[in-house]
Design an enzyme around this catalytic site. Structure first.
Site: not given
Ligand code: FEO
Length: 399
Positions: A165, A83, A81, A79, A226, A24, A193, A146
């Site tokens: 995250d 991903d 989101e 989370h 991540h 994004h 990041y 996040h």
């Molecule tokens: Fe807020 Fe890795 O997604």
């Protein structure tokens, strides 16, 4: 990649996405990322998170290498989101979990993403625990790190914080741990990041770190959603997060500009020269040659942010407008700034840039405008601005 058992009965079952280039608006080229998910086995077995839908085959292969899907009892959704929840629909259908643990916002987000009110949601809060028999998970809400739904899990027996995250790095690697990598490189990616994802939520970082201290959890490892798992540099990583969240700065200035006929570029170079004469570390970005995420990675610990643009149609050049909008959204605070640019007749751009700096609560040191092409005297004024900014940088960085 194959699953990795990195603690007794705790497995990484994530996927390496070598090809991700944009998250994004955050350019992660050329490094890609990983989507980390975890299986924890006690008498009961839990799967923490899934991965991006594009990686579902590799994900289910990794999970099934450590546990048959039908033997998984619970899902934890830290989370929503996509991903991390992209394979959730398939996971719920194939696993048929007894419960799906999530935050209150996590449940709300799952309902509006997946529209399945029949799923066995179990909303949890910080301080609630899930005994698995041999392993105990303590939940920790990580609101705004996040999204409002983020949550983490602490595996009590192992001192393992699964941090969602937070502490992530976009870094596709075959290695899974920080102590297999160069720490400075890892810290740089963790900082990038932070600057591009976490920075607007810095107050929440400080709250979360304070909450972990209150809870008295010894943290021996941090497993983010991540990048690599931290086990060799946990204290340093927490220290960096604290510094970034406090928006502590160093003797560094970032100059960002776009230019039509190179007059604004010459002003940028002269301002840089003044700063360099005073020993300040300088990074100069011409927006036609860089990406806004690379700029933010340097702004993270810079004491000065200096914005330049020629005036174009009574405003800022489009690439600088994009940069400024992106930067404002990420809310760097407490820096010193300046604005500059050349113009032909109306000359609004530097003022518009200085207003953006003010909206970011930066002290605007000066606004320089030059009509058409800078003369030597104009460039001397620019150099002088650089030298004056150096004094402000020293004051902010405590030099
Ligand atoms: Fe807020 Fe890795 O997604």
């Amino acid at each position: 990649m194959a699953a990795v058992e990195f603690l007794p009965n705790v497995y990484w079952v994530g996927v390496v996405d070598w090809n991700l280039r944009d998250f994004h608006g955050y350019a992660v080229a050329p490094r890609g990322t990983t989507y980390n998910a975890y299986v924890i086995k006690g008498e009961k077995t839990v799967l923490v998170d899934t991965v991006s839908a594009a990686c579902s085959r590799a994900f289910f292969e990794a999970v099934e290498a450590v546990v048959p899907l039908e033997a998984i009892d619970y899902l934890v959704v830290n989370h929503v989101e996509p991903d991390h929840s992209g394979c959730l629909m398939e996971a719920v259908e194939r696993i048929r979990p007894e419960k799906i643990f999530c935050s209150a916002m996590g449940k709300a987000f799952m309902l509006s993403h997946y529209h399945r009110s029949d799923w066995p949601f179990e909303v949890v809060q910080t301080g609630q625990s899930l005994p698995l028999g041999g392993k105990t998970i303590d939940f920790l809400e990580l609101k705004m790190l996040h999204w409002p739904d983020n949550m983490g899990c602490y595996v009590r027996e192992d001192g393992l914080l699964i941090s969602s995250d937070a502490f992530g790095q976009n870094w596709a690697t075959s290695e899974r741990f920080d102590d297999e990598m160069d720490f400075n490189e890892m810290a740089g990616l963790m900082g990038s990041y932070y600057a591009n994802i976490i920075l607007p939520f810095s107050e929440h970082v400080l709250k979360a770190l304070g909450r972990v201290e209150e809870l008295g959890w010894p943290i021996r490892m941090i497993a983010p959603s991540h990048g690599v798992i931290l086990r060799g540099h946990v204290e340093e990583a927490v220290g960096l997060y604290r510094r970034w969240a406090r928006q502590e700065v160093t003797r560094k200035a970032v100059i960002v500009y776009d230019t039509m006929w190179k007059s604004t570029a010459r002003m940028a170079e002269a301002i840089a020269e003044g700063l360099i004469q005073k020993g300040v570390t300088v990074r100069v970005f011409h927006m036609k040659a860089c990406h806004h995420s690379d700029v933010m990675a340097e702004v993270l610990d810079a004491a000065a942010v200096i914005l330049g643009s020629s005036t174009h149609n009574n405003g800022i050049l489009p690439l600088m407008a994009d940069m400024v909008r992106y930067m404002e959204g990420l809310r760097p605070r407490g820096r010193v700034g300046a604005a500059f640019g050349s113009y032909g007749w109306s000359g609004e751009a530097p003022k518009q840039l200085s207003e953006a700096l003010e909206r970011m609560r930066m002290k605007v040191c000066d606004v320089l405008r030059v009509k058409n092409v800078p003369a030597e005297a104009d460039l001397a004024v620019c150099k002088d601005l650089g030298r004056r900014l150096a004094g402000e940088v020293d004051a902010l960085a405590g030099a």
